[in-house]
Design an enzyme around this catalytic site. Structure first.
Site, mmCIF file in Angstrom:
data_model
loop_
_atom_site.group_PDB
_atom_site.id
_atom_site.type_symbol
_atom_site.label_atom_id
_atom_site.label_comp_id
_atom_site.label_asym_id
_atom_site.label_seq_id
_atom_site.Cartn_x
_atom_site.Cartn_y
_atom_site.Cartn_z
ATOM 1 C CG HIS A 14 -8.389 -0.549 5.785
ATOM 2 N ND1 HIS A 14 -8.431 -0.406 4.484
ATOM 3 C CD2 HIS A 14 -8.040 0.908 6.038
ATOM 4 C CE1 HIS A 14 -7.930 0.615 3.860
ATOM 5 N NE2 HIS A 14 -7.870 1.354 4.766
ATOM 6 C CG ASP A 15 -11.039 3.090 4.954
ATOM 7 O OD1 ASP A 15 -10.256 2.991 6.058
ATOM 8 O OD2 ASP A 15 -10.599 3.499 3.842
ATOM 9 C CG ASP B 113 -4.481 5.975 0.955
ATOM 10 O OD1 ASP B 113 -5.229 5.158 1.233
ATOM 11 O OD2 ASP B 113 -4.374 6.959 1.432
ATOM 12 C CD GLU C 147 -8.722 4.379 -0.902
ATOM 13 O OE1 GLU C 147 -9.585 4.368 -0.224
ATOM 14 O OE2 GLU C 147 -7.813 5.422 -0.730
ATOM 15 C CG ASP D 240 -2.143 0.730 1.231
ATOM 16 O OD1 ASP D 240 -2.302 1.909 0.436
ATOM 17 O OD2 ASP D 240 -3.009 0.281 1.585
HETATM 18 O O1 TEU Z 1 -9.315 6.120 2.564
HETATM 19 C C1 TEU Z 1 -9.559 7.019 1.545
HETATM 20 C C2 TEU Z 1 -10.874 7.785 2.002
HETATM 21 O O2 TEU Z 1 -11.393 8.730 1.185
HETATM 22 C C3 TEU Z 1 -11.549 7.407 3.401
HETATM 23 O O3 TEU Z 1 -11.737 8.959 3.965
HETATM 24 C C4 TEU Z 1 -12.900 6.963 3.124
HETATM 25 O O4 TEU Z 1 -13.622 7.477 2.446
HETATM 26 C C5 TEU Z 1 -13.149 6.799 4.479
HETATM 27 O O5 TEU Z 1 -12.306 6.025 5.307
HETATM 28 C C6 TEU Z 1 -14.368 6.390 4.839
HETATM 29 O O6 TEU Z 1 -15.050 6.479 5.921
HETATM 30 C C7 TEU Z 1 -7.724 5.885 2.480
HETATM 31 C C8 TEU Z 1 -7.595 4.826 3.575
HETATM 32 O O7 TEU Z 1 -8.084 3.600 2.898
HETATM 33 C C9 TEU Z 1 -7.859 5.250 4.932
HETATM 34 O O8 TEU Z 1 -7.833 4.219 5.677
HETATM 35 C C10 TEU Z 1 -7.177 6.344 5.193
HETATM 36 O O9 TEU Z 1 -7.548 7.062 6.530
HETATM 37 C C11 TEU Z 1 -7.258 7.466 4.040
HETATM 38 O O10 TEU Z 1 -7.271 6.967 2.948
HETATM 39 C C12 TEU Z 1 -6.028 8.378 4.484
HETATM 40 O O11 TEU Z 1 -4.736 7.948 3.920
#
Ligand code: TEU
Length: 547
Positions: free
Chosen positions: A322-323, A199, A248, A98
């Site tokens: 994970h989000d 990311d 992403e 990542d």
């Molecule tokens: O997430 C991108 C992102 O846009 C997040 O704000 C997502 O929409 C949110 O987590 C949903 O609630 C990436 C990663 O996957 C995330 O874990 C990181 O926190 C973020 O980028 C910042 O690097």
């Protein structure tokens, strides 16, 4: 031997902090992944994507990188990572890293330098603007709440931080910065990794710095030079190598994603978009309670499927990461064990028939559920904790906020993997950094492996089919019954072959759909037999002729 077409791959996402702890620290580590390599071979996946394991203060669990070249000691050492690569490769498994290049931690030495003075050689690696003491340069909002600019007293300027205050956005206008980023990526290519997940890579090109009517997304999402930068990244790093890439893409469009993934443009192999995971955000509001809008879910998924197929692009397909909350609790039903098993398999079948690269997030393959936290001290995620205090300040009732977090928080997917029914679900000998779901007695890997009828084996079979059947990889996508309130039905068509997928998303019997070509062999189903109705959460994948 020519290497296998990457388009036939299935990726398994590992969130190392919650995967498997071998030291008793309460946090997972790289050796914990090495210990489970046989598990992935049994499941049959091709790539393992590790969320960031670099040095980091961990304010955003590693998405705040302070040193791109070092492994966070909490996860282990470089030697552990080398061993993981060697042992994975020996089993035919590939490793995807990542890479966070939209921002770094404010503890990264570039930022430490940058904030020292306005004429520091690293000043321009980040985005510094003037404001006044109480008025930031623009009214943009951080994705984690609050204004997107952080004031720095020493140099009397603001730096942009679209995420946490300790995640400063990099300035992609700066050529030296870009060169340093490419050098870093080449370091990991030489190290032997097989792929990258980038990311929020569609946020790297900021346009004008102006006030917005909304949170400001239009000024930096799929920004003016984003394709130019990603093409440059490609040419300077992975472009001519056997490296699988996925970007992403936050709040993106199909039009841009066709560009990001069109092979002729030399940008990326594939993209994640999140539109289908906002169907339970009424009016775009994540922090609210709502049932998901099934017709909208189908509409969005199918729009992307068809347009990306016809335009020569490539999707990553996924329910979980994970989000995101756990899909079986979100679009399925976890109220009884029977419903959890049926809907977990149904969701797997519905997704894995689609066109694109399937992603499985740790625990999804055994049907892990949201843990049902009901106290704020159970949460760890910066976004969730910010949301709690912002909503409290706005006057929302604490118990309502807790109900919302229980369905929406990112921590729903971050509880430890449930390996068995021993203490802490076999995740750690120590004190887990976040509570283990109390469902681990029932839902765990050991049990899933023992039971030939578990969700795990549905995923295993789907991966096998993805490898075997060209129609699943290359077939065009034909949606059906888009107005039907209960059923998700589509066909995949390729050179005389056909796959029909039928999935009942409801906890009730519905009539068998008419005028759908469902002739042929049932490759997979979550019921033992076939009836002239579709039973609760019944799903099947049928293989036949295309005529
Ligand atoms: O997430 C991108 C992102 O846009 C997040 O704000 C997502 O929409 C949110 O987590 C949903 O609630 C990436 C990663 O996957 C995330 O874990 C990181 O926190 C973020 O980028 C910042 O690097």
């Amino acid at each position: 031997m020519a290497s296998k077409d990457w388009r036939k791959s299935v990726v398994y996402q590992i969130y190392p902090k919650s995967f498997n702890d071998t030291t008793g620290s309460g946090e997972g580590d790289i050796r914990g992944i090495i210990d489970k390599l046989d598990y992935f071979t049994t499941l049959g996946v091709d790539y393992l994507w590790l969320t960031p394991v670099y040095e980091s203060p961990m304010n955003d669990n590693g998405y705040d990188i302070s040193n791109y070249y070092e492994v966070n000691p909490q996860f282990g050492t470089k030697a552990d990572l080398e061993e993981l690569l060697e042992k994975a490769h020996a089993r035919g498994l590939k490793i995807m890293m990542d890479i966070v290049i939209n921002h770094t931690s404010t503890e990264h030495h570039w930022f430490v330098e940058s904030r020292k003075s306005r004429d520091n050689e690293y000043r321009d690696y980040y985005i510094w603007k003037d404001g006044t003491y109480d008025t930031p340069p623009t009214n943009w909002e951080s994705k984690f709440g609050g204004n997107a600019w952080a004031y720095d007293e020493d140099t009397n300027q603001y730096y942009l931080r679209l995420f946490d205050i300790t995640q400063a956005d990099l300035n992609w206008e700066n050529e030296d910065m870009r060169r340093d980023i490419y050098e870093m990526i080449n370091y990991w290519i030489d190290f032997g990794v097989d792929g990258f997940r980038f990311d929020v890579v569609n946020l790297i090109s900021k346009g004008e710095f102006k006030n917005s009517e909304g949170p400001g997304k239009e000024f930096y999402t799929d920004g003016p030079k984003v394709h130019e930068y990603i093409n440059e990244l490609n040419r300077n790093t992975f472009g001519d190598k056997d490296i699988m890439t996925v970007g992403e893409m936050s709040s993106t469009t199909i039009e841009h994603c066709l560009k990001y993934t069109n092979p002729e443009r030399n940008e990326l192999n594939s993209v994640f978009n999140f539109h289908h995971l906002k169907v339970d955000y009424p009016g775009g509001e994540k922090w609210s309670l709502a049932n998901f809008d099934f017709l909208e879910l189908k509409k969005i998924l199918m729009e992307w499927q068809v347009a990306m197929d016809e335009g020569g692009g490539w999707n990553a397909i996924f329910w979980c990461n994970h989000d995101q909350p756990r899909v079986v609790s979100r679009f399925g039903n976890d109220e009884t064990e029977e419903n959890r098993l049926l809907s977990g398999k149904m969701l797997a079948i519905a997704l894995h028939g689609l066109k694109g690269t399937p992603y499985i997030y740790q625990g999804e393959e055994i049907g892990m559920t949201n843990p049902g936290f009901n106290r704020i001290d159970q949460y760890r995620d910066v976004e969730s904790l910010n949301a709690y205090s912002i909503l409290r300040e706005e006057g929302m009732d604490a118990s309502l906020i807790l109900d919302i977090l229980a369905t929406k928080s990112r921590d729903n997917s971050r509880t430890p993997v449930q390996w068995d029914d021993s203490r802490n679900a076999g995740f750690t000998e120590g004190m887990p950094w976040i509570e283990v779901s109390d469902k681990y007695g029932e839902i765990n890997v050991a049990r899933a492996l023992e039971d030939g009828d578990s969700i795990f084996y549905t995923y295993q079979k789907l991966i096998e089919l993805r490898h075997e059947l060209d129609v699943l990889t290359y077939g065009s996508v034909k949606p059906h019954l888009m107005k039907d309130d209960d059923l998700f039905v589509y066909e995949r068509l390729y050179e005389g072959e056909r796959i029909t997928v039928m999935a009942n998303f409801r906890n009730k019997e519905v009539p068998y759909p008419e005028n759908i070509n469902a002739e042929g062999e049932v490759l997979l189903s979550n019921y033992a037999d076939r009836k002239n109705v579709l039973r609760p959460f019944e799903a099947m994948m049928i293989y036949g002729q295309n005529n």
